[in-house]
Design an enzyme around this catalytic site. Structure first.
Site, PDB file in Angstrom:
ATOM      1  N   SER A  16      31.303  51.912  -7.564  1.00 52.70           N
ATOM      2  CA  SER A  16      30.288  52.805  -8.123  1.00 52.70           C
ATOM      3  C   SER A  16      29.368  53.239  -6.996  1.00 52.70           C
ATOM      4  CB  SER A  16      29.524  52.122  -9.252  1.00 52.70           C
ATOM      5  OG  SER A  16      28.637  51.177  -8.741  1.00 52.70           O
ATOM      6  N   GLY A  44      26.495  54.650  -7.471  1.00 56.12           N
ATOM      7  CA  GLY A  44      25.203  54.854  -8.106  1.00 56.12           C
ATOM      8  C   GLY A  44      25.177  56.162  -8.863  1.00 56.12           C
ATOM      9  N   GLY A  77      28.343  58.742  -9.103  1.00 53.99           N
ATOM     10  CA  GLY A  77      29.613  58.541  -9.771  1.00 53.99           C
ATOM     11  C   GLY A  77      30.428  57.405  -9.200  1.00 53.99           C
ATOM     12  N   GLY A 110      27.227  50.131 -15.126  1.00 59.72           N
ATOM     13  CA  GLY A 110      28.315  49.268 -14.669  1.00 59.72           C
ATOM     14  C   GLY A 110      29.111  48.697 -15.828  1.00 59.72           C
ATOM     15  N   ASP A 111      28.417  48.294 -16.894  1.00 55.55           N
ATOM     16  CA  ASP A 111      29.111  47.745 -18.055  1.00 55.55           C
ATOM     17  C   ASP A 111      29.891  48.831 -18.792  1.00 55.55           C
ATOM     18  OD1 ASP A 111      28.004  45.326 -17.355  1.00 55.55           O
ATOM     19  OD2 ASP A 111      26.272  45.575 -18.674  1.00 55.55           O
TER      20      ASP A 111
END
Lengths: 324, 324
Positions: free
Chosen positions: B229, B231, B234, B260-261
């Site tokens: 990721s 941030g 994307g 993130g989840d």
């Protein structure tokens, strides 16, 4: 047997961190978890001193169940009424000082209040003193303490009231045997709102006399005795038997909640035993020293109090008005 | 069926206050209480999207019972192993930003770990993908995730690993089908420690290529695919089928844990359905937008993701090395 009433108990969580930095994430190094609310602190102090005590009030939800389990673990005898809402938590972050977060807490329904009061009336049959402590949860009438004091008086049970604001004002009118406001609570009770210049430093006799005059005015509102805590300078008591200033051998600063609960516990025992005022005031001040020295309210070492007890001074307060 | 593994779940408390002032007491205006830990967030996101999911892990004490009750209330199917120690809490204070306090959490005994693993082996029989998320509690071996990945692979179950530090390093060696580190975790995994100059801004193609090179290096450590990721910019994915950069239509900042989840949930579904990478990457980025926009991890509105989905761009990352 002494009964403590805690209508807004809490699960008190104390987290130690290196330093509280707003808008950062902190790993908590240690967690202390204990039953909270002034009445439960009073019950724990009495229990630690070997005094027969029972804790009543209302508890709800998983947090309430946790509080009940912690009280069981401490072997405190309990008689709580269940409520549907969750008992509140308080979270205190300690670094060099304490930062507190208080959940708003539950709302108690009229039916739950009725169930509590019915149980309370039965409990009054086996006790000699009731200590009513702390804030009222949402949903209860502002005169909730007044009603419980009237119930106790009708049952021949003596009462200690330790609350603030409107609940204190309404409660005093019902004639509790003792109220124990701090200086700010006392000023608010007598003058209706916080005074700009409360008599903070009781170290000079003028300040003690002014505090005694305030306590006298509070007593005129209905309380049998008013014991005003003067913070690190001890207690000023105005009673039907006389007025006194009890002061510790040295100024101790720390946790004022702990000291207030220690005062309430000592006065409850004093009322039960009809101990002379100078004796119970000296006991209360001696117990306040270990109470303020610990970070967590309700944890007191009675042996420290016993050691300090002979050094506490109790002197009558002259009846004249302050010089100013 | 997707199985989420949460070995260090939490009761997440979020308190709203006017402004956090260190060394003062705050009345909390609202309390949000929900099951926490990345794996439980993933389970909630999948459940909200209508995907069959079961949550496993370990839960202990009154706090663990509270987490279980909240999962029941959300109708999440669970299969947790009980432990003796108390499940941890996290407390987040929100004013204009978030201040977090994380309890240290329980210690899991070898017997409890054995009981969990036996149950996990049985659960593997009815699932096609396992998502292993979050930190390891004290008491577990550093290669705990590696063992669970090996168990899953032996059972023909695909695996997503979302952790950090030594647990990530040990886990990657066991060959999970997908890891999804953020930039800092990726740098730590490849270089052994946080790099002084991680490729933070993926907006320029040089930065994307550098992130892809790092992901490629991480893949060489054992992972089937690495989705890093970037941030607000994307995702960069390096897989056996190719490398891509998926980016949202606009830069959205907010709660990175929630994003993130959401990524992990989407990738788990993608692995289950063997969805082509460009499709699953676009889905993941679309779902991250509503996930970062909410203050509380795990609360996602799928309709927002569906609306944004067509605007997500997915472009191949060129295989050449970065210019610098």
């Amino acid at each position: 047997m002494i009964l403590t009433v805690t209508l807004n108990p809490a699960l008190d969580l104390t987290y130690r961190v290196g330093r509280l930095l707003p808008h950062r994430t902190h790993r908590v190094s240690s967690v202390d978890e204990r039953p909270g609310g002034k009445g439960l602190n009073v019950a724990r102090i009495l229990h630690a001193a070997g005094e027969p005590v029972r804790a009543t009030g209302v508890l709800g939800g998983d947090t309430g169940a946790r509080v009940a389990r912690l009280l069981d673990r401490d072997r405190i005898e309990t008689a709580f009424t269940p409520i549907a809402d969750e008992t509140r938590r308080t979270v205190t972050i300690t670094d060099c000082d304490a930062t507190g977060f208080w959940e708003p807490g539950p709302t108690v329904t009229p039916a739950e209040w009725g169930a509590f009061r019915a149980r309370y009336l039965r409990l009054l049959g086996s006790v000699s003193v009731v200590v009513l402590s702390g804030s009222l949860p949402r949903g209860l009438p502002v005169d909730a303490y007044a009603r419980l004091i009237a119930d106790a008086t009708a049952a021949g049970v003596r009462t200690v009231l330790d609350t603030s604001g409107d609940a204190l004002r309404a409660g005093v009118a019902a004639g509790p045997d003792l109220v124990k406001p701090n200086t700010e609570e006392l000023v608010a009770l007598v003058h209706g709102a916080p005074d700009a210049t409360p008599p903070r430093a009781a170290a000079d006799e003028g300040a003690v006399a002014r505090l005694a005059a305030l306590a006298d005015a509070a007593r005129a509102l209905g309380a049998g005795a008013v014991v005003a805590s003067a913070g690190p300078d001890g207690l000023v008591a105005v009673t039907a038997e006389g007025s006194w200033h009890a002061r510790p051998p040295e100024v101790v600063t720390g946790n004022p909640t702990g000291a207030g609960d220690a005062f309430a516990a000592t006065h409850a025992r004093g009322l039960r035993d009809r101990t002379p005022w100078p004796t119970v005031l000296a006991d209360a001040v001696a117990l306040s020293v270990p109470a303020v020295a610990v970070a967590v309210a309700g944890a007191v070492d009675p042996s420290v109090a016993a050691r300090l007890r002979p050094s506490v001074s109790v002197t009558p307060v002259l009846e004249e008005h302050p010089a100013c």
